[in-house]
Design a protein around this motif. Structure first.
Motif, short mmCIF file in Angstrom:
data_model
loop_
_atom_site.label_atom_id
_atom_site.label_comp_id
_atom_site.label_asym_id
_atom_site.label_seq_id
_atom_site.Cartn_x
_atom_site.Cartn_y
_atom_site.Cartn_z
N THR A 29 2.52 4.98 5.51
CA THR A 29 2.45 4.78 4.06
C THR A 29 1.58 3.56 3.79
OG1 THR A 29 4.67 5.69 3.70
CG2 THR A 29 3.74 4.31 1.96
N ARG A 30 0.62 3.72 2.90
CA ARG A 30 -0.28 2.62 2.54
C ARG A 30 -0.25 2.40 1.03
NH1 ARG A 30 -3.49 1.01 6.68
NH2 ARG A 30 -3.62 2.42 8.50
N ILE A 31 -0.27 1.13 0.64
CA ILE A 31 -0.29 0.77 -0.78
C ILE A 31 -1.50 -0.13 -1.01
CG2 ILE A 31 0.96 -0.38 -2.64
CD1 ILE A 31 3.54 0.22 -1.10
N ARG A 87 -1.04 -1.67 -11.31
CA ARG A 87 -1.50 -0.38 -10.80
C ARG A 87 -1.81 -0.46 -9.31
NH1 ARG A 87 -1.96 3.15 -14.66
NH2 ARG A 87 -2.89 4.64 -13.21
N ALA A 88 -1.48 0.60 -8.62
CA ALA A 88 -1.74 0.67 -7.18
C ALA A 88 -1.84 2.13 -6.78
CB ALA A 88 -0.62 -0.02 -6.39
N ILE A 142 5.63 1.67 -7.95
CA ILE A 142 5.64 2.15 -6.57
C ILE A 142 6.97 2.83 -6.23
CG2 ILE A 142 5.54 1.39 -4.16
CD1 ILE A 142 3.68 -0.85 -5.06
N GLU A 143 8.07 2.31 -6.77
CA GLU A 143 9.37 2.87 -6.44
C GLU A 143 9.50 4.32 -6.90
OE1 GLU A 143 8.84 0.13 -8.05
OE2 GLU A 143 9.48 -1.47 -6.70
N GLN A 144 8.88 4.66 -8.03
CA GLN A 144 8.96 6.02 -8.55
C GLN A 144 7.97 6.96 -7.87
OE1 GLN A 144 8.56 3.31 -10.60
NE2 GLN A 144 10.71 3.11 -11.18
#
Length: 221
Positions: free
Chosen positions: A74-76, A92-93, A41-43
């Motif tokens: 922002t949605r994850i 994975r997300a 997620i950070e990348q």
């Protein structure tokens, strides 16, 4: 805006009094969403940021105007685990960023120039969405409908309130009598000015004010 009237202290259903105002829109707005499936997620956020910056640049070039990009959320989302999934699949997300593209509609633009600007914005949105779906493992875009809005709807609050007062007086005069004159009572604070897109040349503005018309009787001394 709405008023209600009761006679002999018997409540009635609110009677709508719509103090609306039609004005010329001064901006175009289209919603967008860009997403990417990732294991880190950070990348991913920097990749989505660059994709949004590229979208803004392409929209500026296509419309010849100063396009503003407004990220809003922002949605994850993590996929539901599968029975035969591998441990690395748990990381994975899908990361999605949504927002608005805003393009000005200056007053000097006539109908045809405004239509051309809409066409340019629609075309670039279509091209960006198409390109993102043709390239795997890259941010994917989707867009809403282009609509015309007013940038400062609250600037018209005074005129909307004036129209409300005028219509309230008209209703009080029509429903009241010399023996039982009506007055506006129990007014709630006015809400925000709401706008409804109509066309490239018209936006409807309205203000919700809830009041009641009633006979105000003098107290006996």
């Amino acid at each position: 805006m709405s008023l209600s009237y009761k006679e002999k202290y018997v409540p009635h259903e609110p009677s709508p009094i719509r103090a609306e105002l039609v004005v010329r829109p001064d901006l175009l707005r289209v919603s967008f969403s860009v997403s990417l499936e990732t294991e880190g997620i950070e990348q991913t956020l920097p990749l989505l940021q660059r994709a949004c910056e590229q979208l803004q640049r392409r929209a500026r070039e296509a419309t010849g105007a100063e396009v503003t990009l407004r990220p809003r959320d922002t949605r994850i989302n993590h996929p539901a685990p599968k029975k035969l999934s591998l441990p690395e699949d748990d990381d994975r997300a899908t990361v999605a960023v949504s927002g608005l593209l805003v393009v000005p509609l200056p007053a000097e633009l006539d109908f045809w120039a405004r239509s051309a600007r809409v066409g340019s914005l629609v075309r670039v949105c279509h091209e960006v969405e198409r390109d993102s779906r043709e390239t795997k493992k890259q941010p994917r875009f989707s867009f809403g409908t282009v609509e015309a809005f007013v940038s400062q709807p609250e600037a018209h609050r005074t005129e909307l309130l004036r129209r409300f007062v005028e219509r309230a007086r008209e209703m009080a005069s029509a429903l009241g009598s010399a023996e039982a004159p009506l007055q506006v009572v129990d007014c709630a604070p006015a809400g925000a000015v709401e706008q409804t897109p109509v066309s490239l040349e018209e936006v409807g503005l309205s203000l919700h004010v809830h009041c009641r018309l009633d006979v105000v009787r003098e107290r006996a001394h």
